[in-house]
Scaffold this motif. Structure first.
Motif, short mmCIF file in Angstrom:
data_model
loop_
_atom_site.label_atom_id
_atom_site.label_comp_id
_atom_site.label_asym_id
_atom_site.label_seq_id
_atom_site.Cartn_x
_atom_site.Cartn_y
_atom_site.Cartn_z
N PHE A 43 -0.81 0.94 -13.07
CA PHE A 43 0.49 1.09 -13.28
C PHE A 43 1.31 0.16 -14.30
O PHE A 43 2.05 -0.69 -13.97
CB PHE A 43 1.42 0.53 -11.86
N ASP A 98 -8.31 -7.04 -0.82
CA ASP A 98 -7.10 -6.63 -0.44
C ASP A 98 -7.22 -4.95 -0.60
O ASP A 98 -7.30 -4.59 -1.72
CB ASP A 98 -6.00 -6.98 -1.46
N TYR A 99 -7.12 -4.19 0.41
CA TYR A 99 -7.52 -2.75 0.24
C TYR A 99 -6.40 -1.75 -0.10
O TYR A 99 -6.40 -0.68 -0.68
CB TYR A 99 -8.11 -2.09 1.77
N ILE A 100 -5.09 -2.51 -0.10
CA ILE A 100 -3.98 -1.60 -0.34
C ILE A 100 -3.75 -1.26 -1.79
O ILE A 100 -3.50 -0.10 -1.91
CB ILE A 100 -2.46 -2.51 0.12
N PRO A 101 -4.19 -2.12 -2.58
CA PRO A 101 -4.13 -1.56 -3.99
C PRO A 101 -5.08 -0.27 -4.41
O PRO A 101 -4.15 0.83 -4.85
CB PRO A 101 -4.68 -2.57 -4.94
N TYR A 102 -5.99 0.09 -3.65
CA TYR A 102 -6.85 1.31 -3.75
C TYR A 102 -6.13 2.51 -3.26
O TYR A 102 -6.00 3.54 -3.69
CB TYR A 102 -8.23 1.16 -3.18
N PRO A 134 3.22 3.06 -6.75
CA PRO A 134 3.18 4.57 -6.91
C PRO A 134 4.55 5.43 -6.92
O PRO A 134 4.81 6.25 -7.51
CB PRO A 134 2.22 5.22 -6.00
N LEU A 174 -5.03 -2.34 -10.05
CA LEU A 174 -3.68 -2.18 -9.74
C LEU A 174 -2.85 -2.33 -10.95
O LEU A 174 -2.18 -0.99 -11.26
CB LEU A 174 -3.19 -3.00 -8.49
N THR A 223 -10.71 4.03 -10.89
CA THR A 223 -10.93 2.96 -10.42
C THR A 223 -11.77 1.91 -11.25
O THR A 223 -12.85 1.78 -10.77
CB THR A 223 -11.20 2.63 -9.05
N ALA A 254 -11.80 4.31 -5.09
CA ALA A 254 -12.34 3.21 -5.05
C ALA A 254 -13.72 3.11 -5.37
O ALA A 254 -14.49 4.45 -5.20
CB ALA A 254 -12.26 2.59 -3.61
N ALA A 288 2.39 -4.51 -3.61
CA ALA A 288 1.89 -3.33 -4.18
C ALA A 288 2.60 -2.08 -3.90
O ALA A 288 2.61 -1.09 -4.50
CB ALA A 288 0.25 -3.15 -4.22
N ASP A 324 -9.28 -7.05 -6.86
CA ASP A 324 -8.48 -5.66 -6.43
C ASP A 324 -7.27 -5.61 -7.15
O ASP A 324 -6.55 -4.57 -7.19
CB ASP A 324 -8.22 -5.69 -4.93
N MET A 329 -3.00 2.51 -3.21
CA MET A 329 -1.66 3.19 -3.97
C MET A 329 -2.09 3.66 -5.31
O MET A 329 -1.26 4.64 -5.79
CB MET A 329 -0.79 1.86 -4.35
N ILE A 330 -3.35 3.31 -5.88
CA ILE A 330 -3.87 4.31 -6.72
C ILE A 330 -4.10 5.66 -6.47
O ILE A 330 -3.82 6.56 -7.11
CB ILE A 330 -4.88 3.56 -7.53
#
Lengths: 373, 373
Positions: free
Chosen positions: B130, A69-73, B101, B126, B373, A57, B97, B122, A75-76
Motif C-alpha cells: 500500500f 502479526d497475521y492481519i497484514p497478510y 485495502p 504491508l 508477498t 502469504a 493495518a 510482517d 489485508m494484502i
C-alpha cells in the motif's frame, strides 16, 4: 463460472495436519475444477491445488514462527482480490468478517460460508451491519443464535469419494476419539464410555497451547487406564487406517459444534458414530442408520454396542448420498447462480443516511451517536 | 477542517488506565477542537470528548469480558467511516493495518499514524503493498526497519500543558519506574540502579496476563529489597503526585520503544529522565538538559546523581517547547493540509495489472503466482 475461493491463511489448503476449514476449501475447490469451472484460490503459498493459486502469504501462518502479526497478510489478500474482482463471477469467502465492509457494494457477487460457532455476542451486530452479504451455514443448528441473518442456504461439508476407502471388516477391535484435546470435545467422556464397556480406546488428537493445562491436569491421568492409548496428531494417510479399523467413532462433544468433519470422515470408512446431542450432531448422524445420538454418558454406554452392530455398508452408502464433495460443489453452484441472477437486477439504493446531515445535526445536539452497535 | 479521528476500540478515548495510543488520540482530538476544527471521533462508546463521537462499540473492548472477537467492531467502524468519507477533508487512522485495502483509493485524504514497533517482519510487505498511504512516525527511530515506506513526517506526541503541573520542590526523595512490568521495560534494571545508590524506588506498573510469570518469577523476589515499593497500576490523578514528587524517572528499557509517553509525562512535572539508549530515547531526552541517555547499568549508576541535580524548571520549559498537545496538533494540521493539496491533483492511475490477462496466462503455465508477498 469464474470463481474465486478465498481461504484462511492460517493453514495451507489443504492443511498438513489439523484444519477443518482449509480442508473443506480444498475439497470444494478441487470438485469445482473437476466440473470444469475456472477457479482461482486465494490462499497461503504452500497450498496445493489444481486451481489457479494466488499466494497471499509465503506459507501457512500458523506454522511460521517468524510471523507475529497475521492481519497484514489478510489485508494484502483483500486488496489483491478487490482490484481483480471484475475477473470473477463470484467471490466465495471462508475468512469470517474481514471482507464485510470492503465488499458490501459487491455483495451480489459474494458468498460467505460461516465456518465457526455463531453464538458469540459479537456476531449478531456484525451481520446486522452487513445485511446484504449472502451467508451459507454449515448446519441448521449453527444458524440458531443468528437466525435473522441473511442466509442463502445450509450446505453440509463433503469429502471426495475416493479420499477414505470404506473398510467393511475392521480388524482393530477398538473404538476411537479423533480431533482436539479440549474441554469442548470431552475426551474424558470417551474414556469413561469405553472403560465402562471394557472396549479398547485409541485417541488421536492434537493439543493446542491453550489446552495444555487441561491435557496435563485432567486428561493425562486418565490415559493410564487399561485399554486407553493416546497416539498424538495423525495425518490423512494414517487417518484412513485409524478410522477404517475402528468399531465406532465416539464424538462426545459438549459445545455447539457447527459441523464436525470427523463424523463424515468416519462414515466414509463405513465406521458408525456415537454422538452427543449438541450443535450439528443430530443433523449429521442419521439415527439408527449411521450412528446414534445420545444425551448422557449412561445412554452412550447403553447404546454403543448397538452402534457397533450397525451395517457398515449402509453407513458408507449414506455418506456417499449426503456428504460427497461433488454434492457439496453442486449445492454451492446453485447458490452462486442465484447470487449472479440477483446481480443482474439493479442494486437497491443503499442506506447511506446513517451519518447524513440530519443525523449529524442531532448528534451535535446530543454529543454522541448512540445508534451505533 | 473537517477531520475524522479513527481510534482503536480496545480502550476508551481517553483510556481509564493504561493505553498510550488512546491517550494521544484524545490529546490530539481535544487540541484540534480547541483550535476550532470540526472533528469527529470514531471510538468506543464510553469515550469522552468535546468532538462529535461516533460510537463503534458500546464500550472499550479490553474492559468488556463479554467480547470474544474484536474484529467485527473494527469492520463495523470501517464501514461507517467509508460510507461517510465524503463528509471529511481528512481521515486520520490510529488502528494499524485494517484501513489499508479499503481506503487506498482515498489515500490522498488519509493519514495513518504508526503507534507500534515496526521491526516485525510482517510490516514491510504491508507498506510495500500500500505504497500510496501516507504514514506518520512517532520517532525517527521507529522508521528504521521500514525506512522506504511512505512517511510524510515524524510527529512527536504531546500533552495538554495543564495536564500535569510541574513540581519544582519534590518531596518524595525517591526515584520512579512507571509503566508495564515486562522484559522489554526492564524493571529489574531500575531496581539494580536505585539499590546501588541507596535511593528509594517506587514502581507503579500494570502486569499483563502475558507477563504474569515474568513478574512472579523474576521481579517479585526483587521487590523485597530495602527501599523498593510496588504500588500497582495508577490513574492520571495519582500519576501527577507520583511523578511530581520523584527525583527522577528511570526508563531502563531494552526494546525499540517507538515513543515512550511516560518520559514526557515526567518532563511535564519537571522530573528529569534517565533513559537507556534504545529506540526513541535519544530523540526524546535532551541529553544534559532533560535527562541523560546511558548504555549500561554502570553508566546509569554513575550518572543518576547528575540527572537528579538537573534544573527542573529547564526540564519543564523544554517539555513545553517540544511536547505540548497544541504543537502536536499544528504539526498534524500541516500534514493534513499537504495531503489535501495533493488530493486536488489528479490521482495517478493505479497499477491494476498484478492479476491482469498476461500475468494470469503466466500463472496458468506455472500453476502458481509467486509474485505475492
Amino acid at each position: 463460472m469464474r470463481i474465486a475461493q478465498i481461504a484462511p491463511l492460517m493453514e495451507s489448503v489443504p492443511p498438513r495436519l489439523y484444519g477443518g476449514t482449509e480442508r473443506v476449501v480444498s475439497h470444494l475447490t478441487e470438485a469445482l475444477v473437476q466440473q470444469g469451472h475456472d477457479v482461482t484460490l486465494f490462499a497461503s503459498g504452500d497450498s496445493v491445488t489444481s486451481a489457479r493459486l494466488v499466494a497471499c502469504a509465503k506459507e501457512a501462518i500458523r506454522l511460521n514462527p517468524a510471523i507475529r502479526d497475521y492481519i497484514p497478510y489478510y489485508m494484502i489478500m483483500l486488496d489483491k482480490l478487490r482490484r481483480n474482482a471484475h475477473l470473477f463471477d463470484v467471490l466465495h469467502f471462508h475468512i469470517d468478517a474481514f471482507q464485510m465492509p470492503m465488499f458490501r457494494d459487491l455483495s451480489n457477487k459474494t458468498v460467505t460460508t460461516l465456518h465457526g460457532r455463531q453464538d458469540l455476542p459479537d456476531l449478531l451486530p456484525l451481520y446486522r451491519a452487513f445485511p446484504e452479504m449472502p451467508l451459507v451455514s454449515i448446519s441448521n443448528a449453527q444458524r440458531e443464535p443468528i437466525a435473522d441473518a441473511n442466509f442463502a442456504k445450509t450446505i453440509y461439508h463433503g469429502l471426495p469419494l475416493d479420499l477414505l476407502a470404506p473398510n467393511y471388516e475392521p480388524r482393530g477391535g477398538y473404538v476411537v476419539f479423533l480431533g482436539r484435546i479440549s474441554r469442548e470435545k470431552r475426551p474424558d467422556r470417551a474414556i469413561a464410555i469405553a472403560n465402562a464397556l471394557g472396549l479398547p480406546l485409541k485417541i488421536a488428537a492434537k493439543v493446542d497451547k491453550v489446552d495444555e493445562a487441561y491435557f496435563r491436569e485432567e486428561i493425562s491421568p486418565l490415559l493410564n487406564r487399561p485399554g486407553v492409548q493416546y497416539i498424538g496428531e495423525i495425518n490423512d494417510r494414517e487417518k484412513r487406517k485409524f478410522l477404517g479399523d475402528a468399531l465406532a467413532l465416539l464424538f462426545p462433544i459438549d459445545w455447539p459444534e457447527p459441523f464436525g468433519l470427523v463424523m463424515i470422515e468416519a462414515m466414509a470408512c463405513g465406521t458408525p458414530v456415537l454422538g452427543f446431542r449438541c450443535g450439528s450432531v443430530p443433523e449429521i448422524i442419521d439415527d439408527r442408520l449411521t450412528g446414534r445420538v445420545v444425551a448422557t454418558i449412561d445412554e452412550a454406554i447403553r447404546l454403543l454396542p448397538e452402534v457397533i452392530r450397525l451395517d457398515r455398508r449402509a453407513v458408507r452408502r449414506r455418506f456417499e448420498a449426503r456428504f460427497s464433495a461433488p454434492r457439496m460443489a453442486n449445492e454451492y453452484l446453485d447458490v452462486y447462480r442465484s447470487v449472479c441472477r440477483a446481480a443482474r437486477r439493479p442494486l437497491l439504493v443503499q442506506d447511506d443516511t446513517m451519518l447524513g446531515p440530519n443525523v449529524i445535526a442531532l448528534q451535535r445536539k446530543n454529543g454522541v451517536d448512540r445508534h451505533a452497535t
